[in-house]
Design a protein around this motif. Structure first.
Motif, PDB file in Angstrom:
ATOM      1  N   PHE A  12       0.811  -1.218   0.000  1.00 33.25           N
ATOM      2  CA  PHE A  12       0.000   0.000   0.000  1.00 33.25           C
ATOM      3  C   PHE A  12       0.850   1.276   0.000  1.00 33.25           C
ATOM      4  N   LEU A  13       2.157   1.126   0.185  1.00 33.91           N
ATOM      5  CA  LEU A  13       3.004   2.323   0.300  1.00 33.91           C
ATOM      6  C   LEU A  13       3.527   2.751  -1.065  1.00 33.91           C
ATOM      7  N   MET A  14       3.788   4.031  -1.194  1.00 36.74           N
ATOM      8  CA  MET A  14       4.313   4.575  -2.443  1.00 36.74           C
ATOM      9  C   MET A  14       5.723   4.041  -2.690  1.00 36.74           C
ATOM     10  N   PHE A  32       1.517   5.085   8.111  1.00 38.64           N
ATOM     11  CA  PHE A  32       1.457   3.613   8.072  1.00 38.64           C
ATOM     12  C   PHE A  32       1.385   3.095   9.507  1.00 38.64           C
ATOM     13  N   LEU A  33       0.712   1.961   9.647  1.00 46.89           N
ATOM     14  CA  LEU A  33       0.696   1.244  10.936  1.00 46.89           C
ATOM     15  C   LEU A  33       1.177  -0.176  10.677  1.00 46.89           C
ATOM     16  N   GLY A  34       1.780  -0.805  11.671  1.00 45.88           N
ATOM     17  CA  GLY A  34       2.070  -2.229  11.584  1.00 45.88           C
ATOM     18  C   GLY A  34       0.767  -2.997  11.451  1.00 45.88           C
ATOM     19  N   PRO A  73      -0.597  -5.644  12.778  1.00 50.94           N
ATOM     20  CA  PRO A  73      -1.397  -6.037  13.950  1.00 50.94           C
ATOM     21  C   PRO A  73      -2.287  -4.919  14.492  1.00 50.94           C
ATOM     22  N   PHE A  74      -2.046  -3.685  14.043  1.00 46.38           N
ATOM     23  CA  PHE A  74      -2.772  -2.549  14.630  1.00 46.38           C
ATOM     24  C   PHE A  74      -3.819  -1.957  13.681  1.00 46.38           C
ATOM     25  N   TRP A  75      -4.033  -2.597  12.548  1.00 40.89           N
ATOM     26  CA  TRP A  75      -5.027  -2.094  11.593  1.00 40.89           C
ATOM     27  C   TRP A  75      -6.445  -2.283  12.142  1.00 40.89           C
ATOM     28  N   ASN A  76      -7.343  -1.443  11.627  1.00 42.10           N
ATOM     29  CA  ASN A  76      -8.797  -1.605  11.861  1.00 42.10           C
ATOM     30  C   ASN A  76      -9.246  -1.412  13.299  1.00 42.10           C
ATOM     31  N   GLU A  77      -8.421  -0.705  14.076  1.00 41.95           N
ATOM     32  CA  GLU A  77      -8.804  -0.454  15.482  1.00 41.95           C
ATOM     33  C   GLU A  77      -9.080   1.032  15.709  1.00 41.95           C
ATOM     34  N   GLY A  85      -5.385   4.586  13.064  1.00 45.74           N
ATOM     35  CA  GLY A  85      -4.947   5.382  11.914  1.00 45.74           C
ATOM     36  C   GLY A  85      -5.781   6.641  11.764  1.00 45.74           C
ATOM     37  N   THR A  86      -7.091   6.492  11.917  1.00 44.41           N
ATOM     38  CA  THR A  86      -7.983   7.652  11.796  1.00 44.41           C
ATOM     39  C   THR A  86      -7.683   8.656  12.911  1.00 44.41           C
ATOM     40  N   ASP A  87      -7.474   8.155  14.115  1.00 45.18           N
ATOM     41  CA  ASP A  87      -7.184   9.039  15.256  1.00 45.18           C
ATOM     42  C   ASP A  87      -5.851   9.764  15.035  1.00 45.18           C
ATOM     43  N   ASN A  91      -1.687  10.843  -1.620  1.00 41.47           N
ATOM     44  CA  ASN A  91      -1.976   9.913  -2.710  1.00 41.47           C
ATOM     45  C   ASN A  91      -2.223   8.534  -2.116  1.00 41.47           C
ATOM     46  N   VAL A  92      -3.221   7.833  -2.675  1.00 44.50           N
ATOM     47  CA  VAL A  92      -3.555   6.506  -2.152  1.00 44.50           C
ATOM     48  C   VAL A  92      -3.965   5.622  -3.329  1.00 44.50           C
ATOM     49  N   TYR A  93      -3.623   4.344  -3.267  1.00 43.26           N
ATOM     50  CA  TYR A  93      -3.982   3.431  -4.351  1.00 43.26           C
ATOM     51  C   TYR A  93      -5.430   2.981  -4.201  1.00 43.26           C
ATOM     52  N   LEU A 132      -6.757   0.209  -4.561  1.00 46.23           N
ATOM     53  CA  LEU A 132      -6.939  -1.082  -3.878  1.00 46.23           C
ATOM     54  C   LEU A 132      -6.936  -0.933  -2.357  1.00 46.23           C
ATOM     55  N   ASN A 133      -6.526   0.234  -1.862  1.00 44.39           N
ATOM     56  CA  ASN A 133      -6.367   0.443  -0.418  1.00 44.39           C
ATOM     57  C   ASN A 133      -7.669   0.978   0.200  1.00 44.39           C
ATOM     58  N   LYS A 134      -8.687   0.118   0.200  1.00 47.96           N
ATOM     59  CA  LYS A 134     -10.029   0.544   0.634  1.00 47.96           C
ATOM     60  C   LYS A 134     -10.035   1.015   2.091  1.00 47.96           C
ATOM     61  N   ILE A 170      -8.643   4.552   2.278  1.00 49.59           N
ATOM     62  CA  ILE A 170      -9.576   5.530   1.686  1.00 49.59           C
ATOM     63  C   ILE A 170     -10.716   5.809   2.664  1.00 49.59           C
ATOM     64  N   LYS A 171     -11.235   4.740   3.274  1.00 47.94           N
ATOM     65  CA  LYS A 171     -12.326   4.904   4.245  1.00 47.94           C
ATOM     66  C   LYS A 171     -11.863   5.761   5.425  1.00 47.94           C
ATOM     67  N   SER A 172     -10.671   5.452   5.897  1.00 46.75           N
ATOM     68  CA  SER A 172     -10.141   6.192   7.046  1.00 46.75           C
ATOM     69  C   SER A 172      -9.968   7.679   6.687  1.00 46.75           C
ATOM     70  N   TYR A 173      -9.422   7.960   5.512  1.00 40.57           N
ATOM     71  CA  TYR A 173      -9.216   9.352   5.103  1.00 40.57           C
ATOM     72  C   TYR A 173     -10.561  10.076   4.950  1.00 40.57           C
ATOM     73  N   GLU A 174     -11.550   9.364   4.396  1.00 43.16           N
ATOM     74  CA  GLU A 174     -12.875   9.985   4.239  1.00 43.16           C
ATOM     75  C   GLU A 174     -13.475  10.318   5.605  1.00 43.16           C
ATOM     76  N   LYS A 175     -13.235   9.436   6.568  1.00 37.08           N
ATOM     77  CA  LYS A 175     -13.783   9.684   7.903  1.00 37.08           C
ATOM     78  C   LYS A 175     -13.209  10.960   8.518  1.00 37.08           C
ATOM     79  N   VAL A 176     -11.956  11.245   8.158  1.00 36.65           N
ATOM     80  CA  VAL A 176     -11.303  12.447   8.688  1.00 36.65           C
ATOM     81  C   VAL A 176     -11.777  13.700   7.937  1.00 36.65           C
TER      82      VAL A 176
HETATM   83  C1  LIG Z   1      -4.286   3.066   6.246  1.00 38.73           C
HETATM   84  C2  LIG Z   1      -4.148   2.931   7.765  1.00 38.73           C
HETATM   85  C3  LIG Z   1      -3.230   4.024   8.285  1.00 38.73           C
HETATM   86  C4  LIG Z   1      -5.559   3.137   8.362  1.00 38.73           C
HETATM   87  O1  LIG Z   1      -5.475   3.002   9.757  1.00 38.73           O
HETATM   88  P1  LIG Z   1      -6.426   1.982  10.537  1.00 38.73           P
HETATM   89  O2  LIG Z   1      -6.207   2.204  11.976  1.00 38.73           O
HETATM   90  O3  LIG Z   1      -6.231   0.613  10.001  1.00 38.73           O
HETATM   91  O4  LIG Z   1      -7.875   2.507  10.071  1.00 38.73           O
HETATM   92  P2  LIG Z   1      -9.146   2.743  10.990  1.00 38.73           P
HETATM   93  O5  LIG Z   1      -9.402   1.524  11.813  1.00 38.73           O
HETATM   94  O6  LIG Z   1      -9.019   4.029  11.703  1.00 38.73           O
HETATM   95  O7  LIG Z   1     -10.278   2.922   9.877  1.00 38.73           O
HETATM   96  C5  LIG Z   1     -10.405   1.992   8.843  1.00 38.73           C
HETATM   97  C6  LIG Z   1     -11.825   2.007   8.308  1.00 38.73           C
HETATM   98  O8  LIG Z   1     -11.843   1.273   7.077  1.00 38.73           O
HETATM   99  C7  LIG Z   1     -12.801   0.249   7.148  1.00 38.73           C
HETATM  100  N1  LIG Z   1     -12.333  -0.844   6.307  1.00 38.73           N
HETATM  101  C8  LIG Z   1     -11.423  -1.794   6.599  1.00 38.73           C
HETATM  102  N2  LIG Z   1     -11.249  -2.612   5.536  1.00 38.73           N
HETATM  103  C9  LIG Z   1     -12.067  -2.131   4.554  1.00 38.73           C
HETATM  104  C10 LIG Z   1     -12.340  -2.537   3.207  1.00 38.73           C
HETATM  105  N3  LIG Z   1     -11.729  -3.594   2.661  1.00 38.73           N
HETATM  106  N4  LIG Z   1     -13.235  -1.814   2.493  1.00 38.73           N
HETATM  107  C11 LIG Z   1     -13.858  -0.735   3.021  1.00 38.73           C
HETATM  108  N5  LIG Z   1     -13.630  -0.305   4.307  1.00 38.73           N
HETATM  109  C12 LIG Z   1     -12.754  -1.002   5.045  1.00 38.73           C
HETATM  110  C13 LIG Z   1     -12.895  -0.089   8.623  1.00 38.73           C
HETATM  111  O9  LIG Z   1     -14.119  -0.739   8.905  1.00 38.73           O
HETATM  112  C14 LIG Z   1     -12.812   1.310   9.234  1.00 38.73           C
HETATM  113  O10 LIG Z   1     -14.026   2.003   9.121  1.00 38.73           O
HETATM  114  P3  LIG Z   1     -15.059   2.092  10.380  1.00 38.73           P
HETATM  115  O11 LIG Z   1     -14.272   2.635  11.531  1.00 38.73           O
HETATM  116  O12 LIG Z   1     -16.114   3.034   9.911  1.00 38.73           O
HETATM  117  O13 LIG Z   1     -15.527   0.705  10.626  1.00 38.73           O
HETATM  118  C15 LIG Z   1      -3.604   1.524   8.165  1.00 38.73           C
HETATM  119  O14 LIG Z   1      -4.549   0.532   7.852  1.00 38.73           O
HETATM  120  C16 LIG Z   1      -2.291   1.207   7.499  1.00 38.73           C
HETATM  121  O15 LIG Z   1      -1.260   1.641   7.952  1.00 38.73           O
HETATM  122  N6  LIG Z   1      -2.301   0.414   6.403  1.00 38.73           N
HETATM  123  C17 LIG Z   1      -1.072  -0.023   5.723  1.00 38.73           C
HETATM  124  C18 LIG Z   1      -0.230   1.124   5.170  1.00 38.73           C
HETATM  125  C19 LIG Z   1      -1.065   2.078   4.360  1.00 38.73           C
HETATM  126  O16 LIG Z   1      -1.977   1.692   3.648  1.00 38.73           O
HETATM  127  N7  LIG Z   1      -0.744   3.368   4.467  1.00 38.73           N
HETATM  128  C20 LIG Z   1      -1.448   4.402   3.728  1.00 38.73           C
HETATM  129  C21 LIG Z   1      -0.898   4.545   2.368  1.00 38.73           C
HETATM  130  S1  LIG Z   1      -1.786   5.776   1.413  1.00 38.73           S
END
Ligand SMILES: CC(C)(COP(=O)(O)OP(=O)(O)OC[C@H]1O[C@@H](n2cnc3c(N)ncnc32)[C@H](O)[C@@H]1OP(=O)(O)O)[C@@H](O)C(=O)NCCC(=O)NCCS
Length: 175
Positions: free
Chosen positions: A32-34, A94-96, A98-102, A105-107, A128-130, A132-134, A137-143
């Motif tokens: 997911f990284l550039m 970026f997060l490791g 094990p810490f995704w989806n908690e 990242g949004t915080d 910029n985000v790909y 495929l990185n749903k 994108i969701k996290s950024y939209e929430k912010v």
């Molecule tokens: C991108 C990243 C920073 C987001 O942080 P995070 O803590 O995982 O994200 P959050 O938990 O705050 O929010 C993720 C949201 O996406 C949703 N989500 C997860 N997988 C999804 C999918 N496949 N499709 C749609 N939404 C999805 C979650 O449900 C959550 O939304 P919700 O809180 O409304 O339920 C983190 O996942 C990460 O570091 N990923 C790998 C590196 C990366 O992608 N960096 C960014 C490059 S542009």
């Protein structure tokens, strides 16, 4: 000032280096990284990156993200390409795995935006985000980030071309 509900942003410390290397070298994170960061990243490269951090630079920041509940280092975020004349900057995060989806990242992104808009006094933040990185994108939209542009089939990952999306938020849109 640099603390949210779940995480705080702090300066990187030498003791973060092994974990940073582990997180960045995870292929699931890396996809997911550039491009630009060598893969796999060697310990020497990570140390060089750490030593290149410059607290005296005018606006380029790299923050470690630390979880509030146990002070664990879980990832990083940064401010790049600061353009003072046009009052804008690029961010990355970026997060490791094990810490995704908690919600961390949004915080962390909220804390970063608050710092950029209310302390650095910039007008626009973009990234910029790909496509495929749903999750990202969701996290950024929430912010509050909105899509501003799309580079079609710009990146090749896992046998397919994906779009690269440009997202941004203006200070006037930040609450
Ligand atoms: C991108 C990243 C920073 C987001 O942080 P995070 O803590 O995982 O994200 P959050 O938990 O705050 O929010 C993720 C949201 O996406 C949703 N989500 C997860 N997988 C999804 C999918 N496949 N499709 C749609 N939404 C999805 C979650 O449900 C959550 O939304 P919700 O809180 O409304 O339920 C983190 O996942 C990460 O570091 N990923 C790998 C590196 C990366 O992608 N960096 C960014 C490059 S542009």
């Amino acid at each position: 000032m640099l603390q949210g509900k779940l995480v705080r942003l702090r300066a990187y410390d030498r003791k973060d280096i092994p974990k940073a290397l582990e997180y960045i070298n995870d292929a699931e994170v890396r996809k997911f990284l550039m491009p630009g960061i060598p893969f796999p990243l060697r310990m020497e490269d990570e140390i060089k990156w750490y030593e290149s951090l410059n607290p005296f630079s005018k606006g380029e920041y790299s923050f470690a993200i630390e979880r509030l509940e146990d002070n664990e280092y879980i990832g990083g975020c940064g401010i790049n390409h600061v353009d003072w004349k046009n009052s804008r900057a690029e961010v990355g995060i970026f997060l490791g795995k094990p810490f995704w989806n908690e919600g961390y990242g949004t915080d962390a992104m909220k804390v970063l935006l608050n710092f950029i808009f209310n302390e650095m006094n910039l007008n626009k933040i973009y990234l910029n985000v790909y496509s495929l990185n749903k999750r990202a994108i969701k996290s950024y939209e929430k912010v509050g980030f909105k899509v501003e542009g799309l580079l079609k089939q710009h990146i090749y990952r896992e046998g397919l071309y994906h779009d690269e999306i440009i997202m941004a938020i203006l200070k006037s849109e930040w609450k």
